[in-house]
Structures are given as C-alpha cells and as structure tokens.
Enzyme design. Sequence first.
Site, short mmCIF file in Angstrom:
data_model
loop_
_atom_site.label_atom_id
_atom_site.label_comp_id
_atom_site.label_asym_id
_atom_site.label_seq_id
_atom_site.Cartn_x
_atom_site.Cartn_y
_atom_site.Cartn_z
N ASN A 103 0.84 -1.21 0.00
CA ASN A 103 0.00 0.00 0.00
C ASN A 103 0.86 1.24 0.00
O ASN A 103 1.96 1.26 0.54
CB ASN A 103 -0.98 -0.01 1.19
CG ASN A 103 -0.42 0.71 2.41
OD1 ASN A 103 -0.52 1.93 2.53
ND2 ASN A 103 0.22 -0.05 3.31
N PHE A 107 -1.20 8.36 4.03
CA PHE A 107 -1.96 9.05 5.09
C PHE A 107 -3.17 9.81 4.56
O PHE A 107 -3.27 11.03 4.73
CB PHE A 107 -1.08 10.02 5.87
CG PHE A 107 -0.08 9.40 6.81
CD1 PHE A 107 -0.24 8.10 7.27
CD2 PHE A 107 1.02 10.14 7.26
CE1 PHE A 107 0.68 7.55 8.15
CE2 PHE A 107 1.93 9.59 8.13
CZ PHE A 107 1.77 8.29 8.57
N SER A 205 5.86 5.14 8.59
CA SER A 205 5.14 4.89 7.34
C SER A 205 6.07 5.23 6.18
O SER A 205 6.69 6.30 6.15
CB SER A 205 3.89 5.74 7.28
OG SER A 205 3.30 5.57 6.02
N ASN A 207 5.25 5.97 3.22
CA ASN A 207 4.59 6.71 2.14
C ASN A 207 4.50 8.22 2.35
O ASN A 207 3.81 8.91 1.61
CB ASN A 207 3.19 6.12 1.91
CG ASN A 207 3.27 4.63 1.61
OD1 ASN A 207 4.03 4.21 0.75
ND2 ASN A 207 2.52 3.83 2.35
N THR A 208 5.15 8.72 3.40
CA THR A 208 5.22 10.17 3.61
C THR A 208 6.69 10.55 3.55
O THR A 208 7.47 10.10 4.40
CB THR A 208 4.58 10.56 4.96
OG1 THR A 208 3.18 10.27 4.88
CG2 THR A 208 4.74 12.04 5.26
N LYS A 244 5.93 3.72 16.87
CA LYS A 244 5.84 2.59 15.93
C LYS A 244 6.98 2.73 14.93
O LYS A 244 7.11 3.76 14.26
CB LYS A 244 4.49 2.62 15.22
CG LYS A 244 4.32 1.47 14.24
CD LYS A 244 2.88 1.36 13.79
CE LYS A 244 2.67 0.28 12.76
NZ LYS A 244 1.29 0.17 12.31
N ASN A 273 5.98 -1.50 11.34
CA ASN A 273 5.16 -1.05 10.21
C ASN A 273 5.48 -1.92 8.99
O ASN A 273 6.10 -2.97 9.14
CB ASN A 273 5.50 0.43 9.93
CG ASN A 273 4.29 1.20 9.44
OD1 ASN A 273 3.62 0.76 8.52
ND2 ASN A 273 4.03 2.34 10.04
C1 LIG Z 1 -3.59 -0.89 3.62
C2 LIG Z 1 -2.74 -0.61 4.83
C3 LIG Z 1 -2.78 0.65 5.41
C4 LIG Z 1 -2.00 0.92 6.53
N1 LIG Z 1 -2.07 2.15 7.12
C5 LIG Z 1 -1.33 2.40 8.24
C6 LIG Z 1 -1.42 3.65 8.90
O1 LIG Z 1 -2.17 4.54 8.50
N2 LIG Z 1 -0.65 3.84 10.00
C7 LIG Z 1 0.19 2.88 10.49
O2 LIG Z 1 0.86 3.09 11.50
N3 LIG Z 1 0.27 1.67 9.90
C8 LIG Z 1 -0.46 1.41 8.79
N4 LIG Z 1 -0.37 0.18 8.19
C9 LIG Z 1 0.59 -0.81 8.71
C10 LIG Z 1 -0.09 -1.83 9.63
O3 LIG Z 1 -0.61 -1.21 10.77
C11 LIG Z 1 0.95 -2.91 10.09
O4 LIG Z 1 1.96 -2.26 10.83
C12 LIG Z 1 1.59 -3.62 8.91
O5 LIG Z 1 0.66 -3.85 7.89
C13 LIG Z 1 2.19 -4.99 9.34
O6 LIG Z 1 1.21 -5.84 9.87
P1 LIG Z 1 0.43 -6.98 8.99
O7 LIG Z 1 1.48 -7.77 8.29
O8 LIG Z 1 -0.34 -7.77 9.99
O9 LIG Z 1 -0.44 -6.25 8.04
C14 LIG Z 1 -1.14 -0.09 7.06
C15 LIG Z 1 -1.12 -1.37 6.47
C16 LIG Z 1 -1.91 -1.63 5.36
C17 LIG Z 1 -1.87 -3.00 4.76
#
Ligand SMILES: Cc1cc2nc3c(=O)[nH]c(=O)nc-3n(C[C@H](O)[C@H](O)[C@H](O)COP(=O)(O)O)c2cc1C
Length: 383
Positions: A103, A107, A205, A207-208, A244, A273
């Site tokens: 993704n 934000f 993140s 993406n910023t 995080k 993350n």
């Molecule tokens: C579509 C998507 C959007 C996410 N948006 C955020 C976010 O806004 N803020 C954040 O701290 N992590 C965000 N994450 C990261 C997740 O919180 C998590 O840290 C990461 O996906 C690893 O866990 P997982 O393998 O169980 O998905 C996002 C993940 C995905 C897949």
Amino acid sequence: MPVLRNITTPESSHKFAIWMSKWGLIAKDKLPDDERLSVEVWGKKVSNPICLAAGFDKHGEAIDSLFDLGFGYVEIGSVTPEPQPGNAQPRMFRLPKDKAIINRYGFNSDGHKLVELRLRDRVRRCLYHSAKLHPKITAALLASSPDGVSLSDALGINRSLKEDKLLGINLGKNKWSNSEDVQDYVRGIKTLGSYADVLVVNVSSPNTPGLRGLQRKGVFEKLLKEVIETRNSLHEPRPALLVKIAPDLSDEELEDIADAALNSGVDGVIVSNTTISRPNTLQSDTSLTSEAGGLSGPPVKPLSLKALRKIYQHTNGKLLLIGCGGISDAQDAIEYAKAGATLVQLYTSFGYDGVGKARELKDDILRELKDKKWSEIIGEQWK
Ligand SMILES: Cc1cc2nc3c(=O)[nH]c(=O)nc-3n(C[C@H](O)[C@H](O)[C@H](O)COP(=O)(O)O)c2cc1C
C-alpha cells in the site's frame, strides 16, 4: 471481506468493509475471553492480546464493531492534523500468492478535528445508551461534562468504553509538514489524547516523504522528549505513549532506538510497520511486487520478528513491545510472544481471512498454550 475481494478493487472492498462495520452489519464475537489470555499493560487489564493494527479504521468510523469482533485493543489512524487526500489511486495492491499487500495510501486522513468530533459523539452516545439513568439525569450529567470524556474518566471507564479493552489512536504527519518537525504529533496528542487509552507516534510509514528520517538518533531523541512532555501535560488518566517503528532498520539503528526509547520513558514500541524491501521469498509477479509502497503480511514477518528480538535483547526486556507484521495464525502470535511481545497486532491477515480472525486466533492460541497463560510465555525464548 474475502467475498468482496473477488469483485471489487482492494480499496473499494476496504471502504465497503468499513461501511458495513460502521453500521454494525458484521458478525460479533459473543464469547467471553478465556482468563488465560488476559494480560496487564500500563496498569490495565486487557482481556486478550490480539489487536487490530492501524490503517484499517483510519478515521475512527467503526470502533465499536471492531471491538465486537473480539480484539483486545483497536488502533485507529493514522490521523493527520489537517485533512489530506493521500496519494492518487490505485494505492493498495493485493499479492494473493504471498497473502500480502502493498500500500501507498500516503496518510489519507479526515484530520484531527473531524476524528475528534466522531470520538466525542461516540462517548456521548455510549453514555446515553449505557447510563440506564433517567434521561433527565443523563442529560444533566452530560451538561456538566459536555464532551462526556471527563464523566467517563470520573467513572473509571477505559477510553475504549469497553471493559478490559483499550483504544489506541495512531498519529501521523501532514505531507507538507517540515520533515523534522514534531509539531504535528504534539497537536495530535493535545487534540486526541483525552479520547485514547494509548497514543501511537508513527514515525515509520514509508509513504510520507522524510517521515522515517525521524527514527535517526538525534532527531528521535528530540522527538521523544517533546511528545512525552506533551503527553505528561494532559490531565489524568494520561494515555500510554508508544512509538511505531519500521522493520528496515539496521542493528545499530535498532539499538539506538531501544536506548532512546528506554531513556525517554516512552511506554512501549510497536515493531513494526510495513517494509520498503521486497524479500526474495515473494512468489507474486514482478508487475505487482514492483509497485511502490509498504509491503505487509507474511513476507514482512522475518524482518519484524528480527527487529523485535533485537530490541528485547538489547533492553533486557525492559521495554513493553507490541509485535506486528505477518501474523496469520496462532503459531505466529506465539512466536512473537516468546520473542518478547506482550501484545500482537495484525492487519493483512484480517483483510484476507475476514471477520472471524480474532476469534480463530484466540481459540487456536488457547489450544497451543495448553495449561499455560499467555503472560507466562512472553519472552520465554530468552529464559
Ligand atoms: C492498507 C494498509 C494501510 C496501513 N495504514 C497504516 C497507517 O495509517 N498507520 C500505520 O501506523 N500503519 C499502517 N499500516 C501498517 C499496519 O498497521 C501494520 O503495521 C503492517 O501492515 C504490518 O502488519 P500486517 O502484516 O499484519 O499487516 C497499514 C497497512 C496496510 C496493509
């Protein structure tokens, strides 16, 4: 969600899932949590260690339904100070062969004000519905506490408004903010802190632009100092404050982060993350894996787990850690706990497997634990 996955784009099915949750149109986990799953964090009991990671409910629209699915802790956000649209679509890609996601949302956020209004409305609604008092008495109580928050605090209710469950709010930065500036987080703590049991400063993140630079040694220490001071200026009960981090840090960077976190008095670290790397274990086509953005799901697990182990070892288990990254089944969750995670979070496997995920994990973990308690296996690998 698994049904929607086959008929719409990933982003539309995510939006639809949030809409369904918002209106309570999804299943509920009605069974109580087994005592063996309970764990104490920051002086509070959490009925189970399975948590929903940030990014699913970015704007705080479906909090109650998500708790109803059986998570012990739900984290909303990331929320930025001003509303912003995020990156252009498409910005979320499924990698089914890897059960992973890439993704680059960037934000997309409703911003602090709107999310605060939504949270305030939730508290007031909850007080009205659950007060079981004469409507006039409830109205008089709410008049003495217009946002309802100080009233629920006085009653000793968690900000999640659920017994033995915690609500986290994850704070991000606007795209246009100066990269080393920490004011966006300070604003987030001040505006949203009184609605949260836990605040999360997201410096990871991908993406910023410039955001992950906040994890650099000197900058990170300064950031922690300011956010802790701001959190300490909030009225009691103060939310726990976590950071995080990314899974892509070197051992040396992880040690610096661990030292800074320990010295700052921060209440814990979420590891981790999404990753900007593309592990060579990926099975999906390069047309997908070469999409820009953060990769999540099983391929990120080795990286997150390695980072978590490094921090746990380096701090002798003195920092509370939340494990996140590629948790799909009970074995994954238990592996994180044994490595030192007190709680575990997931997003991607919830997206793939659907609304029964928290219940399935809890049942399977209990089977694996046999007679043990979750709290007994935390850090077991190092004992
Ligand atoms: C579509 C998507 C959007 C996410 N948006 C955020 C976010 O806004 N803020 C954040 O701290 N992590 C965000 N994450 C990261 C997740 O919180 C998590 O840290 C990461 O996906 C690893 O866990 P997982 O393998 O169980 O998905 C996002 C993940 C995905 C897949």
